[in-house]
Design a protein around this motif. Sequence first.
Motif, mmCIF file in Angstrom:
data_model
loop_
_atom_site.group_PDB
_atom_site.id
_atom_site.type_symbol
_atom_site.label_atom_id
_atom_site.label_comp_id
_atom_site.label_asym_id
_atom_site.label_seq_id
_atom_site.Cartn_x
_atom_site.Cartn_y
_atom_site.Cartn_z
ATOM 1 N N GLY A 1 0.721 -1.291 -0.135
ATOM 2 C CA GLY A 1 0.093 0.161 0.038
ATOM 3 C C GLY A 1 0.799 1.214 0.038
ATOM 4 O O GLY A 1 1.728 1.451 0.902
ATOM 5 N N GLY A 2 0.600 2.103 -1.000
ATOM 6 C CA GLY A 2 1.242 3.401 -0.941
ATOM 7 C C GLY A 2 0.905 4.383 0.065
ATOM 8 O O GLY A 2 -0.030 3.855 1.090
ATOM 9 N N PRO A 3 1.597 5.460 0.178
ATOM 10 C CA PRO A 3 1.186 6.334 1.409
ATOM 11 C C PRO A 3 -0.159 6.710 1.469
ATOM 12 O O PRO A 3 -0.814 7.087 0.527
ATOM 13 C CB PRO A 3 2.102 7.583 1.139
ATOM 14 C CG PRO A 3 3.247 6.992 0.086
ATOM 15 C CD PRO A 3 2.798 6.041 -0.627
ATOM 16 N N GLY A 4 -0.945 6.538 2.594
ATOM 17 C CA GLY A 4 -2.001 7.165 2.696
ATOM 18 C C GLY A 4 -3.341 6.143 2.320
ATOM 19 O O GLY A 4 -4.485 6.553 2.287
ATOM 20 N N THR A 5 -2.580 4.928 2.098
ATOM 21 C CA THR A 5 -3.786 4.088 1.889
ATOM 22 C C THR A 5 -4.197 3.182 2.906
ATOM 23 O O THR A 5 -5.298 2.358 3.122
ATOM 24 C CB THR A 5 -3.166 2.784 0.798
ATOM 25 O OG1 THR A 5 -1.914 2.378 1.338
ATOM 26 C CG2 THR A 5 -2.939 3.539 -0.441
ATOM 27 N N GLY A 6 -3.717 3.541 4.100
ATOM 28 C CA GLY A 6 -4.317 3.045 5.525
ATOM 29 C C GLY A 6 -3.850 1.670 5.525
ATOM 30 O O GLY A 6 -4.632 0.968 6.478
ATOM 31 N N LYS A 7 -2.675 1.258 5.295
ATOM 32 C CA LYS A 7 -2.235 -0.213 5.320
ATOM 33 C C LYS A 7 -1.912 -0.454 6.872
ATOM 34 O O LYS A 7 -2.374 -1.444 7.283
ATOM 35 C CB LYS A 7 -0.948 -0.615 4.586
ATOM 36 C CG LYS A 7 0.213 0.457 4.786
ATOM 37 C CD LYS A 7 1.280 -0.063 3.519
ATOM 38 C CE LYS A 7 2.349 0.919 3.781
ATOM 39 N NZ LYS A 7 2.149 2.359 3.594
ATOM 40 N N THR A 8 -1.485 0.616 7.633
ATOM 41 C CA THR A 8 -1.036 0.281 8.963
ATOM 42 C C THR A 8 -2.577 0.077 9.992
ATOM 43 O O THR A 8 -2.381 -0.898 10.679
ATOM 44 C CB THR A 8 -0.161 1.384 9.602
ATOM 45 O OG1 THR A 8 1.088 1.444 9.000
ATOM 46 C CG2 THR A 8 -0.164 1.195 11.041
ATOM 47 N N ALA A 9 -3.278 1.160 9.558
ATOM 48 C CA ALA A 9 -4.724 0.998 10.349
ATOM 49 C C ALA A 9 -5.408 -0.512 9.734
ATOM 50 O O ALA A 9 -5.914 -1.245 10.693
ATOM 51 C CB ALA A 9 -5.627 2.019 9.910
ATOM 52 N N VAL A 10 -5.250 -0.774 8.544
ATOM 53 C CA VAL A 10 -5.648 -1.947 8.107
ATOM 54 C C VAL A 10 -5.318 -3.173 9.012
ATOM 55 O O VAL A 10 -5.996 -4.277 9.510
ATOM 56 C CB VAL A 10 -5.604 -2.385 6.594
ATOM 57 C CG1 VAL A 10 -5.853 -3.769 6.198
ATOM 58 C CG2 VAL A 10 -6.642 -1.385 5.958
#
Length: 704
Positions: free
Chosen positions: A206-215
């Motif tokens: 996931g690129g920046p701002g796609t929410g991968k950490t939150a996911v």
Amino acid sequence: MHAHAETDPADPLARERGHLAASRSALRAMRADAEALDIRDVTANWVNAAVLERQLDERVKSLADLAHTPLFFGRLDYLHAPGAAQAEGDEGEQFYIGRRHVHDADGDPMVIDWRAPVSQPFYRASKKDPMDIALRRRFGYTGGDLTAYEDEHLSDPGEVERTSALLQREIERPRVGPMRDIVATIQPEQDEIVRSGLGGSVCVQGGPGTGKTAVGLHRVAYLLYAHRDRLARTGTLVIGPNASFLHYIEQVLPALGELEVKQATVDDLVAHVEVRGTDDAGAATVKGDARMAAVLRDAVRSHVTPPTEPVVVVRGSRRWRIPAYELEEIVAELLARDIRYGAAREALPQRIAHAVLVRMEQAGEAPDDRVQDGVARNTAVKAAVKAIWPPVDPAKLVLRLLSDAGFLAEHAAGILTEDEQKAVLWAKPARSVKSAKWSAADAVLIDEATDLVSRTHSLGHVVLDEAQDLSPMQYRAVGRRCTTGSATVLGDLAQGTTPWATRSWDEALAHLGKGDAVVEELTAGFRVPREVIAYASRLLPDIAPGLTAVDSVRESPGSLAVRRVADEDGDGGGHGDGDPAGSGALDAGCLAACVESLGQEGSVGLIAADARIPALAGALTAAGLTYLSPGEETTPDTRLTLVPASLAKGLEYDYVVLDEPAAVVDGEPDERTGLRRLYVALTRAVSGLIVVHRAALPAQLDRP
């Protein structure tokens, strides 16, 4: 879609506020019940009492009502009762969706946990597939107060589907303090990853701002909900790149009611020795190469010495002799089984004892298991085991490999080149494990050697964030922690900023031991404005060719400004990086941009090359601007953080001021790593980015 504010006279907002107040008091009652439980009568002993007491404490903690965290954020009105046969005139049910389950005194649900199956349509339903939902309602909050709501009539063919304004506002809400959960704004493609099963591993590019950490964090929360008993036994772990990143995310899971998940960096996992030294990029790259595992395996197994003498066991008046060739067969068989060195060492005395028992039985005796154990502990057997299969200390083994050129050459022959062997050898050999100046990469080698000797404990689920920066040997170290469990791997190949950064997820997952993981790509950006991400994406052809650029859903005109400051002599720049001339103007330009950004609501990050941090710190202090270090919590009074570029990864700020991009690139050992570091720095802004520079910008940023 209808948005409602408080001014609408027919507004049922009062009813919704009433439900919020009732839910809050129900949660208080649940907490009071948990606090009032008396466990003295139900526990047989103090151990059980202590365990139960701790579980109750956790339960009480998880029932806390957080003032600024709304208890529910949505409502679903089903056309029919979920799961029921759809009979004529069936009345659908209404569910409030929130961070945790809340029930009233009769046990009826007032708020449904967002992870429950009945909540799923809140994230997935659409006009195309309404999932039996008549109405989806989103709530808007100011502070902790319910101030607005917005409806979508999913089963009404006449209503046009459009983006939710409340959803947009929640995504863009200014951020002060640590990372928040995104439970109210999870998108359908994110929800699919969050709810994927425990059995399989998932890798999210996931690129920046796609929410991968939150996911990744919400996936842990979901798995703990769906498989609580199993994961309570086997454990879960979130691995992040550094302590400031872990501090930034540490409030997300407790806000979702999950208090049991441990957090660590890879360095924490492999902390068998104190790390006091550093490697140059060349040595670290070789030490991090997966081929080192083969070198270590060979070195560990080299301690096994084929027996040349028989073992003679004296019991009473009898002597039992096991000849060398038979011992050799036992040793060869143990080596062929390829079990851990330590496990084989423990099995060897039992195998020798078994050979003695066979002879006893042939001589007409009837020995039992106790006799076998006694023989295994016999001094002659113990002496033979020590000579054949001596104990191995993993740290001493790695110390010898890095200090003794002959020993390294013997085990690295045909695996590492001579130059690679020279790169990893210490110039000045250390005398002992304690006095050695171990590097982070050495600690990973010791962890590998430790696992060759005895098995590493495996957890039920591991989340690995910012994974693109790990070396193959670090992937192996993480993989050992989830051999019997699954993993969620999160990263962005374009943000790899180590010389050994991952080239492909297939390669990384193979080192992790999860080659069958599903790779998902998130390309919709929710956090970074379109203008900012488009500017940063000009670097992609150089840093990660073939990677899909993030397509931001947020248009934010005026969110990007690029300003060149003139030197004191009026020149636009062009001095070498080491030339301080004009740096006063650059500092002043950054300060002005910080003051301007602080005029807006939310957090501000001033990001600069590590070498520029002391000068900027001095300038901020001289100007009377208070600032924080990364990971320290922003407050309404102190909203500015001074961020070295090397620590920016994973963090985000409402407004970012980026100092001298050329210096960020020059601060790295090679241009590709430098441009990747710059890509990270350019993509930390949620609302606006100001780039301040004196030297010429990297040529890639001048692309259209």
